[in-house]
Design a protein around this motif. Sequence first.
Motif, mmCIF file in Angstrom:
data_model
loop_
_atom_site.group_PDB
_atom_site.id
_atom_site.type_symbol
_atom_site.label_atom_id
_atom_site.label_comp_id
_atom_site.label_asym_id
_atom_site.label_seq_id
_atom_site.Cartn_x
_atom_site.Cartn_y
_atom_site.Cartn_z
ATOM 1 N N SER A 85 10.459 -4.351 -4.328
ATOM 2 C CA SER A 85 10.088 -5.743 -4.025
ATOM 3 C C SER A 85 11.174 -6.422 -3.179
ATOM 4 O O SER A 85 10.950 -7.507 -2.644
ATOM 5 C CB SER A 85 9.926 -6.539 -5.327
ATOM 6 N N ARG A 86 12.365 -5.798 -3.072
ATOM 7 C CA ARG A 86 13.534 -6.485 -2.486
ATOM 8 C C ARG A 86 13.314 -6.923 -1.046
ATOM 9 O O ARG A 86 13.684 -8.029 -0.656
ATOM 10 C CB ARG A 86 14.745 -5.552 -2.499
ATOM 11 N N HIS A 87 12.718 -6.031 -0.232
ATOM 12 C CA HIS A 87 12.592 -6.332 1.200
ATOM 13 C C HIS A 87 11.459 -7.320 1.482
ATOM 14 O O HIS A 87 11.295 -7.757 2.614
ATOM 15 C CB HIS A 87 12.378 -5.034 1.998
ATOM 16 N N VAL A 88 10.658 -7.646 0.460
ATOM 17 C CA VAL A 88 9.553 -8.600 0.658
ATOM 18 C C VAL A 88 9.876 -9.945 0.001
ATOM 19 O O VAL A 88 9.762 -10.997 0.635
ATOM 20 C CB VAL A 88 8.231 -8.038 0.086
ATOM 21 N N PHE A 89 10.296 -9.899 -1.268
ATOM 22 C CA PHE A 89 10.511 -11.142 -2.013
ATOM 23 C C PHE A 89 11.989 -11.481 -2.199
ATOM 24 O O PHE A 89 12.324 -12.507 -2.789
ATOM 25 C CB PHE A 89 9.835 -11.049 -3.389
ATOM 26 N N GLY A 90 12.901 -10.607 -1.743
ATOM 27 C CA GLY A 90 14.340 -10.850 -1.909
ATOM 28 C C GLY A 90 14.821 -11.980 -1.004
ATOM 29 O O GLY A 90 14.140 -12.383 -0.055
ATOM 30 N N GLU A 91 16.024 -12.447 -1.299
ATOM 31 C CA GLU A 91 16.557 -13.634 -0.607
ATOM 32 C C GLU A 91 16.643 -13.454 0.908
ATOM 33 O O GLU A 91 16.377 -14.379 1.665
ATOM 34 C CB GLU A 91 17.935 -13.956 -1.181
ATOM 35 N N GLN A 92 17.014 -12.239 1.335
ATOM 36 C CA GLN A 92 17.195 -11.997 2.774
ATOM 37 C C GLN A 92 15.894 -11.590 3.469
ATOM 38 O O GLN A 92 15.890 -11.357 4.685
ATOM 39 C CB GLN A 92 18.231 -10.874 3.004
ATOM 40 N N ALA A 93 14.805 -11.482 2.740
ATOM 41 C CA ALA A 93 13.568 -10.949 3.336
ATOM 42 C C ALA A 93 12.993 -11.925 4.364
ATOM 43 O O ALA A 93 12.803 -13.108 4.047
ATOM 44 C CB ALA A 93 12.548 -10.683 2.237
ATOM 45 N N PRO A 94 12.704 -11.486 5.598
ATOM 46 C CA PRO A 94 12.152 -12.382 6.624
ATOM 47 C C PRO A 94 10.862 -13.055 6.155
ATOM 48 O O PRO A 94 10.600 -14.214 6.460
ATOM 49 C CB PRO A 94 11.871 -11.434 7.802
ATOM 50 N N TYR A 95 10.059 -12.327 5.375
ATOM 51 C CA TYR A 95 8.776 -12.862 4.884
ATOM 52 C C TYR A 95 8.974 -14.165 4.091
ATOM 53 O O TYR A 95 8.212 -15.122 4.239
ATOM 54 C CB TYR A 95 8.152 -11.783 3.996
ATOM 55 N N MET A 96 10.035 -14.209 3.264
ATOM 56 C CA MET A 96 10.267 -15.396 2.437
ATOM 57 C C MET A 96 10.501 -16.628 3.307
ATOM 58 O O MET A 96 10.114 -17.740 2.944
ATOM 59 C CB MET A 96 11.454 -15.178 1.504
ATOM 60 N N GLY A 97 11.123 -16.407 4.472
ATOM 61 C CA GLY A 97 11.405 -17.523 5.371
ATOM 62 C C GLY A 97 10.145 -18.178 5.910
ATOM 63 O O GLY A 97 10.151 -19.356 6.280
ATOM 64 N N LEU A 114 -4.641 7.755 -3.336
ATOM 65 C CA LEU A 114 -3.360 7.710 -2.611
ATOM 66 C C LEU A 114 -2.620 6.456 -3.031
ATOM 67 O O LEU A 114 -3.169 5.353 -2.933
ATOM 68 C CB LEU A 114 -3.613 7.686 -1.102
ATOM 69 N N TYR A 115 -1.399 6.606 -3.469
ATOM 70 C CA TYR A 115 -0.671 5.434 -3.979
ATOM 71 C C TYR A 115 0.612 5.202 -3.178
ATOM 72 O O TYR A 115 1.730 5.359 -3.678
ATOM 73 C CB TYR A 115 -0.401 5.586 -5.480
ATOM 74 N N VAL A 116 0.437 4.852 -1.913
ATOM 75 C CA VAL A 116 1.525 4.352 -1.061
ATOM 76 C C VAL A 116 0.939 3.179 -0.291
ATOM 77 O O VAL A 116 -0.277 3.119 -0.087
ATOM 78 C CB VAL A 116 2.054 5.411 -0.060
ATOM 79 N N ASN A 117 1.778 2.232 0.112
ATOM 80 C CA ASN A 117 1.247 1.092 0.878
ATOM 81 C C ASN A 117 2.340 0.526 1.776
ATOM 82 O O ASN A 117 3.530 0.574 1.441
ATOM 83 C CB ASN A 117 0.681 0.031 -0.065
ATOM 84 N N PRO A 118 1.927 -0.025 2.949
ATOM 85 C CA PRO A 118 2.920 -0.512 3.912
ATOM 86 C C PRO A 118 3.743 -1.689 3.399
ATOM 87 O O PRO A 118 4.845 -1.928 3.883
ATOM 88 C CB PRO A 118 2.076 -0.971 5.110
ATOM 89 N N GLY A 119 3.217 -2.427 2.419
ATOM 90 C CA GLY A 119 3.944 -3.588 1.926
ATOM 91 C C GLY A 119 5.197 -3.213 1.157
ATOM 92 O O GLY A 119 6.275 -3.779 1.383
ATOM 93 N N PHE A 120 5.085 -2.270 0.245
ATOM 94 C CA PHE A 120 6.159 -2.078 -0.730
ATOM 95 C C PHE A 120 6.756 -0.672 -0.791
ATOM 96 O O PHE A 120 7.774 -0.475 -1.446
ATOM 97 C CB PHE A 120 5.648 -2.474 -2.126
ATOM 98 N N THR A 121 6.107 0.321 -0.160
ATOM 99 C CA THR A 121 6.640 1.687 -0.250
ATOM 100 C C THR A 121 7.792 1.856 0.734
ATOM 101 O O THR A 121 7.666 1.497 1.914
ATOM 102 C CB THR A 121 5.539 2.725 0.052
ATOM 103 N N LEU A 122 8.906 2.419 0.258
ATOM 104 C CA LEU A 122 10.076 2.608 1.124
ATOM 105 C C LEU A 122 10.156 4.016 1.703
ATOM 106 O O LEU A 122 10.426 4.209 2.879
ATOM 107 C CB LEU A 122 11.363 2.356 0.334
#
Length: 279
Positions: free
Chosen positions: A154-166, A198-206
């Motif tokens: 979840s870090r790259h989406v909802f984390g403090e530095q995530a562009p999405y949060m901005g 299939l359990y991978v997704n562009p949103g959250f899979t690293l």
Amino acid sequence: MSNTLQITSQGALGALVKNIDLAQVTDDQLQQLRQAFAEHEVLFFENQGMAPERHLAFAQRWGDININRFFTHVEGYPAIAQVVKEPEQQGNIGGYWHTDHSYDQSPALGSMLLARQVPPTGGDTLFASCTCANASLSKGMQETLLSLRAVHSSRHVFGEQAPYMGQMEGRLGNSDAANQDAVHPVVIRHPLSGRPSLYVNPGFTLRFEGWTDEESAPLLEFLYQHIGRAEHTIRFQWREGALAFWDNRATWHWAVNDYHGSRREMHRVTIEGEELSAA
Ligand code: SIN
């Protein structure tokens, strides 16, 4: 109203369910819904403009409610996440292919999204079937994927530095809670239908477990393109009072952001799930 539901398949996945009032579902109807949900992976209902208490009560018949740690909630209802875009805002919530909560060790079963206000045009949601997508791969690829696991975060989406949060202007928060990574099989055995999904997704899979990001990217990209192929997807056009109930373990979704200048407000209740097993 007779107890028999009218359930119409919408294509690769999804069924429109009629002859039901979700504010007063009988045990027999619930049994029919359970079967339809396992088979069709997302259920659509029209004209269900029920009170928030009824929305929550229907969701609770499927399991415990997940109180979302990132979304702003509907005033007075901590268990109902508000998915909103105001006329002056540009970014929308969920405007990319993803499945909710894959960053959790026990990912949520699914969500019930109720349309409270919809734009005059646009604002549809796309859904993709990850079980259909698995079935349409070659046997060789299916077998290769069975041995893989993938890391989700979840870090790259909802984390403090995530562009999405901005871009979310106060609609999402609590970045400190974006500290989950989880590892799941790439092909899960669906907990309800037993189908491989299939359990991978562009949103959250690293990446794949034990592979680098660079090594993982080409195969992940192939799978993303494959799952998102038109023949694995449907498009749902919302009306006020419509409700979609999707299974996170079998589907992806994408909220189309094509209604700038209009308001869209949805109420989302998410149901807890379980740890996923390999197919
Ligand atoms: C979401 O990703 O949960 C939002 C879906 C939508 O607003 O259509």
